[in-house]
Design a protein around this motif. Structure first.
Motif, mmCIF file in Angstrom:
data_model
loop_
_atom_site.group_PDB
_atom_site.id
_atom_site.type_symbol
_atom_site.label_atom_id
_atom_site.label_comp_id
_atom_site.label_asym_id
_atom_site.label_seq_id
_atom_site.Cartn_x
_atom_site.Cartn_y
_atom_site.Cartn_z
ATOM 1 N N HIS A 24 0.870 -1.183 0.000
ATOM 2 C CA HIS A 24 0.000 0.000 0.000
ATOM 3 C C HIS A 24 0.899 1.222 0.000
ATOM 4 C CE1 HIS A 24 -3.604 -2.321 0.642
ATOM 5 N NE2 HIS A 24 -2.903 -3.026 1.519
ATOM 6 N N LEU A 25 0.701 2.093 -0.984
ATOM 7 C CA LEU A 25 1.479 3.321 -1.108
ATOM 8 C C LEU A 25 0.635 4.486 -0.614
ATOM 9 C CD1 LEU A 25 4.154 4.570 -2.242
ATOM 10 C CD2 LEU A 25 2.873 4.983 -4.369
ATOM 11 N N LEU B 120 3.845 0.482 2.715
ATOM 12 C CA LEU B 120 3.701 -0.596 3.688
ATOM 13 C C LEU B 120 3.537 -1.880 2.901
ATOM 14 C CD1 LEU B 120 3.000 1.864 5.498
ATOM 15 C CD2 LEU B 120 1.339 0.402 6.635
ATOM 16 N N CYS B 121 4.182 -2.952 3.347
ATOM 17 C CA CYS B 121 3.967 -4.251 2.727
ATOM 18 C C CYS B 121 4.188 -5.336 3.770
ATOM 19 C CB CYS B 121 4.860 -4.466 1.506
ATOM 20 S SG CYS B 121 6.612 -4.413 1.813
ATOM 21 N N ALA B 122 3.608 -6.478 3.508
ATOM 22 C CA ALA B 122 3.743 -7.629 4.398
ATOM 23 C C ALA B 122 4.931 -8.462 3.947
ATOM 24 C CB ALA B 122 2.471 -8.471 4.366
ATOM 25 N N CYS B 123 5.439 -9.259 4.871
ATOM 26 C CA CYS B 123 6.528 -10.183 4.558
ATOM 27 C C CYS B 123 6.399 -11.381 5.501
ATOM 28 C CB CYS B 123 7.875 -9.486 4.734
ATOM 29 S SG CYS B 123 9.260 -10.362 3.999
ATOM 30 N N LEU C 164 6.366 -4.325 6.938
ATOM 31 C CA LEU C 164 7.526 -3.484 6.709
ATOM 32 C C LEU C 164 7.047 -2.118 6.249
ATOM 33 C CD1 LEU C 164 9.688 -5.998 4.626
ATOM 34 C CD2 LEU C 164 9.623 -5.702 7.126
ATOM 35 N N VAL C 165 7.814 -1.082 6.560
ATOM 36 C CA VAL C 165 7.475 0.263 6.096
ATOM 37 C C VAL C 165 8.715 0.900 5.491
ATOM 38 C CG1 VAL C 165 7.824 1.334 8.363
ATOM 39 C CG2 VAL C 165 6.390 2.478 6.688
ATOM 40 N N TYR C 166 8.487 1.563 4.365
ATOM 41 C CA TYR C 166 9.527 2.266 3.623
ATOM 42 C C TYR C 166 9.088 3.722 3.473
ATOM 43 C CZ TYR C 166 10.800 -2.414 1.850
ATOM 44 O OH TYR C 166 11.161 -3.726 1.724
ATOM 45 N N ARG C 167 10.048 4.611 3.184
ATOM 46 C CA ARG C 167 9.711 5.997 2.895
ATOM 47 C C ARG C 167 10.596 6.500 1.757
ATOM 48 N NH1 ARG C 167 12.422 8.806 8.237
ATOM 49 N NH2 ARG C 167 14.562 8.445 7.576
ATOM 50 N N GLU D 114 -2.639 -1.710 7.027
ATOM 51 C CA GLU D 114 -3.044 -0.584 6.190
ATOM 52 C C GLU D 114 -3.310 0.604 7.098
ATOM 53 O OE1 GLU D 114 -5.896 -1.178 3.068
ATOM 54 O OE2 GLU D 114 -5.740 -3.342 3.306
ATOM 55 N N LEU D 115 -3.170 1.802 6.544
ATOM 56 C CA LEU D 115 -3.407 3.028 7.298
ATOM 57 C C LEU D 115 -4.659 3.724 6.783
ATOM 58 C CD1 LEU D 115 0.216 4.516 7.229
ATOM 59 C CD2 LEU D 115 -0.828 3.095 9.008
ATOM 60 N N VAL D 116 -5.333 4.410 7.680
ATOM 61 C CA VAL D 116 -6.490 5.213 7.295
ATOM 62 C C VAL D 116 -6.493 6.471 8.163
ATOM 63 C CG1 VAL D 116 -8.083 4.003 8.855
ATOM 64 C CG2 VAL D 116 -8.976 5.192 6.851
ATOM 65 N N GLU D 117 -6.830 7.599 7.550
ATOM 66 C CA GLU D 117 -6.910 8.869 8.266
ATOM 67 C C GLU D 117 -8.369 9.165 8.576
ATOM 68 O OE1 GLU D 117 -5.259 13.451 7.830
ATOM 69 O OE2 GLU D 117 -5.602 12.262 6.026
ATOM 70 N N ASP D 118 -8.663 9.512 9.826
ATOM 71 C CA ASP D 118 -10.046 9.828 10.179
ATOM 72 C C ASP D 118 -10.338 11.307 9.916
ATOM 73 O OD1 ASP D 118 -9.208 11.343 12.429
ATOM 74 O OD2 ASP D 118 -9.644 9.725 13.846
ATOM 75 N N THR D 119 -11.557 11.718 10.168
ATOM 76 C CA THR D 119 -11.983 13.087 9.865
ATOM 77 C C THR D 119 -11.306 14.133 10.739
ATOM 78 O OG1 THR D 119 -13.887 12.829 11.325
ATOM 79 C CG2 THR D 119 -14.228 12.339 8.982
ATOM 80 N N ARG D 120 -10.672 13.719 11.842
ATOM 81 C CA ARG D 120 -9.946 14.657 12.703
ATOM 82 C C ARG D 120 -8.460 14.743 12.347
ATOM 83 N NH1 ARG D 120 -12.547 11.872 17.677
ATOM 84 N NH2 ARG D 120 -10.856 10.521 17.061
#
Length: 184
Positions: free
Chosen positions: A76-77, A87-90, A100-103, A136-142
């Motif tokens: 997921h980008l 983010l990806c699984a391994c 795992l997380v990359y930037r 996975e990441l999600v941003e809420d309304t706040r």
């Protein structure tokens, strides 16, 4: 939109194996990030897509190769602020499962992997939540960021699962924490 339809015809993507993910970027470009390869040779590729036709606008580029484990997948980008996070699984979905997380500074820039997995319990055999990964990441309304992920709770009693995990940025990498203590 109504979840029961109507639905469009499927658009087949030209490259990749499993777990495709789309990023609709701020500049109007659409990126497909998807697993390619198998077992220890699996990796993450990415390319631009014409969302209306499903045609690739660029050739696929390998952007992540995991951490040496099997089955680098579930990518997921995200474009958050001025950075891109992958983010990806391994490790498959069993005991060695991890996220795992990359930037990077652009969608194709060399991605830098965080030294330790963002999420794993593979060294915590007594922890009540096991086989964690595929986050996975999600941003809420706040404007708060949250994560959801795969995991199992070994059934010992009939208590319900009620875990809410908030994502914090630590050293410019996403980090999963509980409000009262660390999850990992």
């Amino acid at each position: 939109m109504n979840p029961v339809g109507p639905w469009s015809d499927p658009v087949r993507i030209p490259y990749g194996n499993i777990d495709p993910s789309l990023l609709f970027d701020d500049d109007g470009k659409v990126y497909v990030t998807v697993q390619s390869g198998a077992d220890a040779e699996s990796h993450i590729i990415q390319y631009e897509l014409d969302i209306a036709t499903g045609q690739a606008l660029t050739e696929p580029v390998a952007i992540a190769h995991g951490d040496g484990g099997v089955w680098t997948e579930g990518p997921h980008l995200y474009h958050i602020g001025s950075r891109y996070y992958l983010l990806c699984a391994c490790g498959g979905t069993g005991r060695d499962h991890r996220t795992l997380v990359y930037r990077a500074n652009s969608p194709y820039a060399p991605f830098e992997r965080m030294k330790e997995p963002m999420l794993t319990h593979n060294a915590l055999p007594a922890h009540p939540i096991q086989n964690t990964g595929h986050a996975e990441l999600v941003e809420d309304t706040r404007g708060d960021w949250w994560a959801f992920f795969l995991g199992v709770r070994p059934v010992v009693d009939a208590r319900p699962v009620d875990d809410r995990i908030k994502v914090m940025l630590q050293n410019e990498y996403p980090n999963l924490c509980r409000q009262e203590n660390h999850l990992i």
